[in-house]
Design an enzyme around this catalytic site. Structure first.
Site: not given
Ligand code: DX5
Ligand code: ZN
Length: 222
Positions: A10, A35, A39
């Site tokens: 991500s 990914h 938001m």
């Molecule tokens: C949260 C996102 C995730 C986030 C995951 O709302 O959808 O994709 O970036 O980050 P980690 O791996 O740090 O929990």
């Molecule tokens: Zn995500």
């Protein structure tokens, strides 16, 4: 049906000042997908980025752009995300009143259609849209922020989703708090696409971390 194991870093946890280089680094480090967390400050209590950023990094890699829309409504923007370079477009089950229609629109745009479930959202919302789905994203944290702790109760939901999709061509993705330490647990429960933000980008060698997560995950599936 055994689905291939895919690691989808991500970029929410990347250094945005050097985003192109960051994407290149995970590509060269062995990421399968990229990914991309969108938001809106409305569906989730945080704002990240939108279509122009996706468009800007599209030429950097040929890897699949796995676009996770944490926005409501999502329908008015699906075409724009497809044009910006998304390959998989995932909407949240609660993002609109007509999930079936949203999924039809994504496929009509020639993209893979995904549905994301918040931790409190039951898997049963998927029962009547399974024919329209390419991917189910089981959130393993409450969406909105990177760096949160994995919610262990989601392991049962992953197993439930795996039973629902048995025999179908559907990926099961997990997102939130995924590390080399819980990768085996989520794969054992039924996930085959592992998103990881902080675990990868907060290290110095992305390739080493991607390999470590993959090794932990394949120790189960092998
Ligand atoms: C949260 C996102 C995730 C986030 C995951 O709302 O959808 O994709 O970036 O980050 P980690 O791996 O740090 O929990
Ligand atoms: Zn995500």
């Amino acid at each position: 049906m055994t689905r291939p194991l895919l690691i989808s870093p991500s970029i929410l946890a990347a250094d945005f000042a050097r985003l192109g280089d960051e994407v290149r680094a995970i590509d060269e480090g062995g990421a399968d997908w990229v990914h991309i967390d969108v938001m809106d400050g409305h569906f989730v209590p945080n704002i990240s980025f939108g279509m122009p950023i996706i468009q800007a990094i599209r030429p950097v890699t040929k890897k699949v752009f796995d676009v996770h829309l944490m926005i409501a409504p999502a329908d008015p923007y699906l075409e724009a995300f497809a044009k910006a370079g998304a390959d998989v477009i995932t909407v949240h089950a609660e993002a609109g009143s007509h999930l079936d229609r949203s999924l039809q629109v994504i496929r009509a745009l020639g993209k893979k259609a995904g549905v994301s479930l918040n931790p409190s959202t039951p898997a049963s919302v998927l029962t009547h849209v399974l024919d329209r789905l390419d991917l189910i994203l089981v959130m393993t944290v409450n969406p909105g922020f990177g760096g949160q702790a994995f919610i262990p109760a989601m392991l049962d939901k992953i197993s439930e989703v795996r039973e629902m999709v048995r025999g179908r061509n559907i990926d099961i993705e997990v997102d939130g708090g995924i590390t080399r330490h819980n990768a085996a647990d989520v794969v054992r429960a039924g996930a085959n696409v592992l998103v990881a933000g902080s675990a990868i980008f907060k290290t110095t060698n992305y390739g080493d971390e991607i390999r470590a997560i993959r090794m932990a995950a394949t120790s189960v599936s092998a």
